[in-house]
Design a protein around this motif. Structure first.
Motif, PDB file in Angstrom:
ATOM      1  N   ASP A 147       0.824  -1.216   0.000  1.00  0.00           N
ATOM      2  CA  ASP A 147       0.000   0.000   0.000  1.00  0.00           C
ATOM      3  C   ASP A 147       0.859   1.267   0.000  1.00  0.00           C
ATOM      4  O   ASP A 147       0.336   2.371  -0.047  1.00  0.00           O
ATOM      5  CB  ASP A 147      -1.009   0.015   1.155  1.00  0.00           C
ATOM      6  N   TYR A 148       2.193   1.088   0.023  1.00  0.00           N
ATOM      7  CA  TYR A 148       3.118   2.217  -0.118  1.00  0.00           C
ATOM      8  C   TYR A 148       4.222   1.820  -1.090  1.00  0.00           C
ATOM      9  O   TYR A 148       4.751   0.714  -1.010  1.00  0.00           O
ATOM     10  CB  TYR A 148       3.756   2.591   1.228  1.00  0.00           C
ATOM     11  N   LEU A 149       4.555   2.759  -1.980  1.00  0.00           N
ATOM     12  CA  LEU A 149       5.697   2.593  -2.871  1.00  0.00           C
ATOM     13  C   LEU A 149       6.696   3.690  -2.560  1.00  0.00           C
ATOM     14  O   LEU A 149       6.385   4.881  -2.691  1.00  0.00           O
ATOM     15  CB  LEU A 149       5.264   2.677  -4.341  1.00  0.00           C
ATOM     16  N   VAL A 150       7.886   3.292  -2.125  1.00  0.00           N
ATOM     17  CA  VAL A 150       8.947   4.243  -1.791  1.00  0.00           C
ATOM     18  C   VAL A 150       9.873   4.385  -2.987  1.00  0.00           C
ATOM     19  O   VAL A 150      10.403   3.394  -3.496  1.00  0.00           O
ATOM     20  CB  VAL A 150       9.749   3.762  -0.562  1.00  0.00           C
ATOM     21  N   LEU A 151      10.063   5.613  -3.444  1.00  0.00           N
ATOM     22  CA  LEU A 151      10.966   5.875  -4.564  1.00  0.00           C
ATOM     23  C   LEU A 151      12.355   6.171  -4.009  1.00  0.00           C
ATOM     24  O   LEU A 151      12.567   7.187  -3.339  1.00  0.00           O
ATOM     25  CB  LEU A 151      10.456   7.055  -5.396  1.00  0.00           C
ATOM     26  N   GLY A 152      13.297   5.274  -4.277  1.00  0.00           N
ATOM     27  CA  GLY A 152      14.629   5.376  -3.703  1.00  0.00           C
ATOM     28  C   GLY A 152      15.686   5.884  -4.662  1.00  0.00           C
ATOM     29  O   GLY A 152      16.845   5.491  -4.572  1.00  0.00           O
ATOM     30  N   CYS A 153      15.292   6.758  -5.569  1.00  0.00           N
ATOM     31  CA  CYS A 153      16.227   7.377  -6.518  1.00  0.00           C
ATOM     32  C   CYS A 153      15.627   8.718  -6.911  1.00  0.00           C
ATOM     33  O   CYS A 153      14.421   8.800  -7.192  1.00  0.00           O
ATOM     34  CB  CYS A 153      16.405   6.486  -7.748  1.00  0.00           C
ATOM     35  N   THR A 154      16.446   9.761  -6.928  1.00  0.00           N
ATOM     36  CA  THR A 154      15.896  11.100  -7.196  1.00  0.00           C
ATOM     37  C   THR A 154      15.441  11.283  -8.645  1.00  0.00           C
ATOM     38  O   THR A 154      14.745  12.242  -8.954  1.00  0.00           O
ATOM     39  CB  THR A 154      16.916  12.205  -6.833  1.00  0.00           C
ATOM     40  N   HIS A 155      15.805  10.357  -9.525  1.00  0.00           N
ATOM     41  CA  HIS A 155      15.268  10.392 -10.890  1.00  0.00           C
ATOM     42  C   HIS A 155      13.797   9.967 -10.920  1.00  0.00           C
ATOM     43  O   HIS A 155      13.035  10.408 -11.779  1.00  0.00           O
ATOM     44  CB  HIS A 155      16.053   9.444 -11.813  1.00  0.00           C
ATOM     45  N   TYR A 156      13.412   9.097 -10.001  1.00  0.00           N
ATOM     46  CA  TYR A 156      12.109   8.431 -10.103  1.00  0.00           C
ATOM     47  C   TYR A 156      10.878   9.322  -9.887  1.00  0.00           C
ATOM     48  O   TYR A 156       9.806   8.986 -10.399  1.00  0.00           O
ATOM     49  CB  TYR A 156      12.056   7.224  -9.161  1.00  0.00           C
ATOM     50  N   PRO A 157      10.964  10.448  -9.139  1.00  0.00           N
ATOM     51  CA  PRO A 157       9.774  11.301  -9.049  1.00  0.00           C
ATOM     52  C   PRO A 157       9.247  11.769 -10.408  1.00  0.00           C
ATOM     53  O   PRO A 157       8.050  12.057 -10.541  1.00  0.00           O
ATOM     54  CB  PRO A 157      10.254  12.487  -8.202  1.00  0.00           C
ATOM     55  N   TYR A 158      10.114  11.795 -11.425  1.00  0.00           N
ATOM     56  CA  TYR A 158       9.639  12.171 -12.760  1.00  0.00           C
ATOM     57  C   TYR A 158       8.769  11.082 -13.385  1.00  0.00           C
ATOM     58  O   TYR A 158       8.130  11.303 -14.412  1.00  0.00           O
ATOM     59  CB  TYR A 158      10.822  12.534 -13.663  1.00  0.00           C
ATOM     60  N   LEU A 159       8.730   9.916 -12.738  1.00  0.00           N
ATOM     61  CA  LEU A 159       7.873   8.820 -13.208  1.00  0.00           C
ATOM     62  C   LEU A 159       6.524   8.796 -12.490  1.00  0.00           C
ATOM     63  O   LEU A 159       5.675   7.965 -12.803  1.00  0.00           O
ATOM     64  CB  LEU A 159       8.578   7.477 -12.986  1.00  0.00           C
ATOM     65  N   ILE A 160       6.315   9.699 -11.541  1.00  0.00           N
ATOM     66  CA  ILE A 160       5.079   9.673 -10.750  1.00  0.00           C
ATOM     67  C   ILE A 160       3.815   9.759 -11.605  1.00  0.00           C
ATOM     68  O   ILE A 160       2.864   8.995 -11.367  1.00  0.00           O
ATOM     69  CB  ILE A 160       5.106  10.754  -9.638  1.00  0.00           C
ATOM     70  N   PRO A 161       3.738  10.631 -12.625  1.00  0.00           N
ATOM     71  CA  PRO A 161       2.516  10.631 -13.452  1.00  0.00           C
ATOM     72  C   PRO A 161       2.223   9.257 -14.070  1.00  0.00           C
ATOM     73  O   PRO A 161       1.067   8.821 -14.091  1.00  0.00           O
ATOM     74  CB  PRO A 161       2.824  11.678 -14.529  1.00  0.00           C
ATOM     75  N   LEU A 162       3.257   8.570 -14.540  1.00  0.00           N
ATOM     76  CA  LEU A 162       3.083   7.224 -15.093  1.00  0.00           C
ATOM     77  C   LEU A 162       2.669   6.226 -14.012  1.00  0.00           C
ATOM     78  O   LEU A 162       1.789   5.393 -14.217  1.00  0.00           O
ATOM     79  CB  LEU A 162       4.389   6.734 -15.727  1.00  0.00           C
TER      80      LEU A 162
END
Length: 259
Positions: free
Chosen positions: A177-192
């Motif tokens: 129920d939680y996805l942790v993004l562990g790379c600062t590049h990955y927030p750009y994938l949030i819309p997807l």
């Protein structure tokens, strides 16, 4: 020193997700952003190579007069920040996957962590994970190939969609129920990711927390810029300046730097 810039470095363009949060919270602060895109991704390199690159980036930013340095890269933080803090007097802010809030708030007792190999295999990550993951199922997934595609400007590409589908599958099967993004590049994938994930799954990244910590450390060291003049934000890359410029919505000039 108060008007000196905050230095921010990453293995490429991903750390701009951290820069955006810092600039939003501290709009008066001058900043220098350093994108080491020629050496991206750091996540597949050995520990010593990551340390050497982090030292190189740090020394450049110190030479530019930076009063504080944000290591806007999970892999560089988890592998190199302790050494940087020992060897340089300037304060450092690091980035770690936000496991704690996910672990404390999970109702299904299952969380996913999408990160680079260099972060997931680091001692710092494993120490943090073991602190908060008791009684939890933690599905760790190396996001192999994602950083390279983002660095090429292919954020919305079919290649990225296919990789994400593959990487999210075991997490969905575990009922996270939680996805942790562990790379600062990955927030750009949030819309997807919002398109691909069930609505109840919350996505967590470290950006806001890092910005708040940056402010706190500046205040502690009496380094907060109290001037209200327009801030100067400088961006350097040793990759393609147009890609970094595009990720910043063409609001800033980006200079090529052979470093």
């Amino acid at each position: 020193m108060q008007t000196n810039p905050i230095g921010i470095f990453d293995s490429g363009i991903g750390g701009t997700s951290i820069w955006q949060e810092i600039h939003s919270l501290l709009p008066n602060e001058n900043t220098i952003y350093l994108a080491d895109s020629a050496n991206a991704p750091y996540g597949i390199k050995g520990k010593q190579a990551i340390i050497d690159l982090s030292v190189k980036n740090t020394e450049y930013l110190i030479h530019q007069g930076c009063k504080l340095i944000v290591v806007a890269c999970n892999t560089a933080t988890t592998n190199a920040i302790s050494l940087l803090r020992k060897n340089y007097e300037v304060p450092f802010i690091g980035i770690e996957p936000a496991i704690k809030p996910a672990a404390l708030n999970s109702k299904t007792k299952a969380i996913g962590i999408l990160a680079t190999k260099g972060t997931l295999s680091s001692e710092l990550f494993n120490n943090t994970s073991s602190l908060y993951s008791h009684g939890l199922q933690v599905v760790e997934q190396v996001g192999e190939g994602l950083v390279e595609l983002i660095e090429m400007g292919k954020v919305n590409s079919e290649e990225v969609r296919m990789l994400l589908k593959e990487y999210l599958k075991p997490m969905l099967e575990a009922n996270i129920d939680y996805l942790v993004l562990g790379c600062t590049h990955y927030p750009y994938l949030i819309p997807l990711l919002l398109e691909m994930l069930p609505k109840h799954i919350k996505i967590i990244d470290s950006g806001e927390a890092v910005a708040r910590q940056t402010k706190a450390v500046l205040e502690k060291h009496h380094l907060l810029n109290t001037q209200t003049t327009k801030s100067k934000n400088t961006f350097f890359t040793n990759g393609n300046p147009e890609i970094l410029k595009g990720i910043l919505d063409n609001r800033f000039e980006v200079d090529y730097l052979n470093f």
